[in-house]
Design a protein around this motif. Structure first.
Motif, PDB file in Angstrom:
ATOM      1  N   ILE A 178      -5.046-118.964 -52.797  1.00 52.02           N
ATOM      2  CA  ILE A 178      -6.007-117.981 -52.290  1.00 52.02           C
ATOM      3  C   ILE A 178      -6.912-117.606 -53.454  1.00 52.02           C
ATOM      4  N   PHE A 179      -8.231-117.792 -53.229  1.00 52.33           N
ATOM      5  CA  PHE A 179      -9.202-117.470 -54.278  1.00 52.33           C
ATOM      6  C   PHE A 179      -9.694-116.053 -54.023  1.00 52.33           C
ATOM      7  N   SER A 180      -9.180-115.094 -54.787  1.00 53.29           N
ATOM      8  CA  SER A 180      -9.440-113.690 -54.514  1.00 53.29           C
ATOM      9  C   SER A 180      -9.960-113.043 -55.794  1.00 53.29           C
ATOM     10  N   ILE A 181     -11.235-112.656 -55.795  1.00 60.94           N
ATOM     11  CA  ILE A 181     -11.817-112.176 -57.054  1.00 60.94           C
ATOM     12  C   ILE A 181     -12.400-110.765 -56.942  1.00 60.94           C
ATOM     13  N   ASN A 182     -11.811-109.968 -56.054  1.00 58.71           N
ATOM     14  CA  ASN A 182     -12.308-108.593 -55.931  1.00 58.71           C
ATOM     15  C   ASN A 182     -11.872-107.752 -57.132  1.00 58.71           C
ATOM     16  N   ALA A 183     -12.581-106.658 -57.332  1.00 61.50           N
ATOM     17  CA  ALA A 183     -12.185-105.714 -58.374  1.00 61.50           C
ATOM     18  C   ALA A 183     -10.809-105.139 -58.030  1.00 61.50           C
ATOM     19  N   VAL A 184     -10.037-104.831 -59.057  1.00 59.61           N
ATOM     20  CA  VAL A 184      -8.658-104.333 -58.843  1.00 59.61           C
ATOM     21  C   VAL A 184      -8.651-103.135 -57.902  1.00 59.61           C
ATOM     22  N   GLU A 185      -9.624-102.222 -58.086  1.00 55.42           N
ATOM     23  CA  GLU A 185      -9.625-101.001 -57.259  1.00 55.42           C
ATOM     24  C   GLU A 185      -9.958-101.288 -55.790  1.00 55.42           C
ATOM     25  N   ASP A 186     -10.549-102.467 -55.522  1.00 53.81           N
ATOM     26  CA  ASP A 186     -10.913-102.802 -54.141  1.00 53.81           C
ATOM     27  C   ASP A 186      -9.866-103.676 -53.452  1.00 53.81           C
ATOM     28  N   GLU A 187      -8.852-104.106 -54.171  1.00 53.16           N
ATOM     29  CA  GLU A 187      -7.865-105.047 -53.626  1.00 53.16           C
ATOM     30  C   GLU A 187      -6.561-104.318 -53.335  1.00 53.16           C
ATOM     31  N   SER A 188      -5.973-104.566 -52.175  1.00 55.52           N
ATOM     32  CA  SER A 188      -4.705-103.901 -51.851  1.00 55.52           C
ATOM     33  C   SER A 188      -3.557-104.592 -52.580  1.00 55.52           C
ATOM     34  N   LEU A 189      -2.473-103.857 -52.757  1.00 49.01           N
ATOM     35  CA  LEU A 189      -1.267-104.454 -53.371  1.00 49.01           C
ATOM     36  C   LEU A 189      -0.751-105.592 -52.504  1.00 49.01           C
ATOM     37  N   GLU A 190      -0.890-105.413 -51.182  1.00 46.47           N
ATOM     38  CA  GLU A 190      -0.434-106.467 -50.258  1.00 46.47           C
ATOM     39  C   GLU A 190      -1.193-107.768 -50.518  1.00 46.47           C
ATOM     40  N   GLN A 191      -2.503-107.657 -50.761  1.00 48.92           N
ATOM     41  CA  GLN A 191      -3.294-108.868 -51.051  1.00 48.92           C
ATOM     42  C   GLN A 191      -2.880-109.470 -52.402  1.00 48.92           C
ATOM     43  N   PHE A 192      -2.620-108.628 -53.400  1.00 49.73           N
ATOM     44  CA  PHE A 192      -2.120-109.164 -54.680  1.00 49.73           C
ATOM     45  C   PHE A 192      -0.816-109.935 -54.459  1.00 49.73           C
ATOM     46  N   ARG A 193       0.058-109.387 -53.586  1.00 48.31           N
ATOM     47  CA  ARG A 193       1.347-110.061 -53.312  1.00 48.31           C
ATOM     48  C   ARG A 193       1.111-111.413 -52.648  1.00 48.31           C
ATOM     49  N   ARG A 194       0.161-111.446 -51.679  1.00 46.91           N
ATOM     50  CA  ARG A 194      -0.129-112.710 -50.986  1.00 46.91           C
ATOM     51  C   ARG A 194      -0.629-113.758 -51.982  1.00 46.91           C
ATOM     52  N   VAL A 195      -1.501-113.329 -52.888  1.00 49.33           N
ATOM     53  CA  VAL A 195      -2.058-114.257 -53.884  1.00 49.33           C
ATOM     54  C   VAL A 195      -0.940-114.778 -54.796  1.00 49.33           C
ATOM     55  N   MET A 196      -0.088-113.883 -55.270  1.00 48.76           N
ATOM     56  CA  MET A 196       1.010-114.318 -56.155  1.00 48.76           C
ATOM     57  C   MET A 196       1.965-115.252 -55.426  1.00 48.76           C
ATOM     58  N   GLU A 197       2.231-114.945 -54.153  1.00 50.39           N
ATOM     59  CA  GLU A 197       3.170-115.774 -53.376  1.00 50.39           C
ATOM     60  C   GLU A 197       2.642-117.206 -53.255  1.00 50.39           C
ATOM     61  N   ALA A 198       1.365-117.343 -52.926  1.00 46.60           N
ATOM     62  CA  ALA A 198       0.808-118.695 -52.742  1.00 46.60           C
ATOM     63  C   ALA A 198       0.472-119.345 -54.088  1.00 46.60           C
ATOM     64  N   ASN A 199      -0.287-118.665 -54.934  1.00 40.90           N
ATOM     65  CA  ASN A 199      -0.842-119.303 -56.137  1.00 40.90           C
ATOM     66  C   ASN A 199       0.207-119.496 -57.227  1.00 40.90           C
ATOM     67  N   TYR A 200       1.144-118.546 -57.348  1.00 40.27           N
ATOM     68  CA  TYR A 200       2.157-118.660 -58.408  1.00 40.27           C
ATOM     69  C   TYR A 200       3.486-119.201 -57.860  1.00 40.27           C
ATOM     70  N   PHE A 201       4.120-118.428 -56.942  1.00 41.20           N
ATOM     71  CA  PHE A 201       5.444-118.872 -56.456  1.00 41.20           C
ATOM     72  C   PHE A 201       5.331-120.161 -55.642  1.00 41.20           C
ATOM     73  N   GLY A 202       4.215-120.335 -54.933  1.00 41.97           N
ATOM     74  CA  GLY A 202       4.031-121.577 -54.166  1.00 41.97           C
ATOM     75  C   GLY A 202       4.045-122.788 -55.086  1.00 41.97           C
ATOM     76  N   ALA A 203       3.328-122.681 -56.202  1.00 47.28           N
ATOM     77  CA  ALA A 203       3.306-123.788 -57.171  1.00 47.28           C
ATOM     78  C   ALA A 203       4.688-123.994 -57.791  1.00 47.28           C
ATOM     79  N   VAL A 204       5.362-122.889 -58.139  1.00 44.23           N
ATOM     80  CA  VAL A 204       6.704-123.000 -58.746  1.00 44.23           C
ATOM     81  C   VAL A 204       7.683-123.666 -57.771  1.00 44.23           C
ATOM     82  N   ARG A 205       7.624-123.275 -56.497  1.00 44.46           N
ATOM     83  CA  ARG A 205       8.513-123.899 -55.486  1.00 44.46           C
ATOM     84  C   ARG A 205       8.344-125.417 -55.486  1.00 44.46           C
TER      85      ARG A 205
END
Ligand SMILES: NC(=O)c1ccc[n+]([C@@H]2O[C@H](COP(=O)([O-])OP(=O)(O)OC[C@H]3O[C@@H](n4cnc5c(N)ncnc54)[C@H](OP(=O)(O)O)[C@@H]3O)[C@@H](O)[C@H]2O)c1
Length: 130
Positions: free
Chosen positions: A84-111
């Motif tokens: 997920i290519f997500s480049i919003n400012a930190v204050e504009d991004e929900s924690l849920e969206q940060f979790r989705r990005v980490m799940e796909a971009n980081y943990f998805g690659a590690v899996r």
């Protein structure tokens, strides 16, 4: 020629990389969350390209295990493209969206990397015991 598994091939870079690498003669396993909604398999068949499309959600442990079990030990290259290519400012991004990005971009690659390494280790053990 190599056997290459690419994640996230329903559109964008993954879609184009699949066709580019297959046209160069590589055998490509093109994975995506919803193959029924994408024309990649049809395009590859029409062009007689060595592409196999399989379902894979990199967020899902069972989905990752299933696709790599189908591949056996025969994978040469893994392209961790799904994300997920997500480049919003930190204050504009929900924690849920940060979790989705980490799940796909980081943990998805590690899996996916862990599955490839498991197969390399078991292949090396089999070779050293013969
Ligand atoms: N384009 C850029 O400038 C740029 C810059 C930096 C990094 N990147 C990264 O490069 C990669 C490709 O970029 P792109 O521009 O081609 O992105 P894109 O057009 O948004 O395509 C992303 C692909 O990843 C898939 N995907 C997302 N979550 C997934 C999941 N959980 N499991 C499996 N597939 C999933 C999407 O599938 P669905 O169709 O199912 O959503 C889609 O096929 C992405 O990881 C992106 O973050 C891109």
């Amino acid at each position: 020629m190599a056997k290459i598994l690419i994640t996230g091939t329903s559109k964008g870079i993954g879609y184009d990389a699949t066709l580019l690498l297959a046209r160069a003669g590589h055998e490509v396993v093109a994975t995506m969350r919803n193959p029924g909604a994408c024309d990649l398999a049809k395009v590859a068949v029409a062009a007689k390209l060595p592409v196999t499309v399989l379902p894979l959600d990199v967020d899902d442990d069972a989905s990752v295990v299933e696709v790599f079990e189908k591949m056996g030990d025969s994978i040469d290259v893994l392209v961790n493209n799904a994300g997920i290519f997500s480049i919003n400012a930190v204050e504009d991004e929900s924690l849920e969206q940060f979790r989705r990005v980490m799940e796909a971009n980081y943990f998805g690659a590690v899996r996916c990397v862990k599955q490839v390494l498991r197969r390399c280790e078991s292949g090396a053990r089999a070779a050293s015991s013969t």
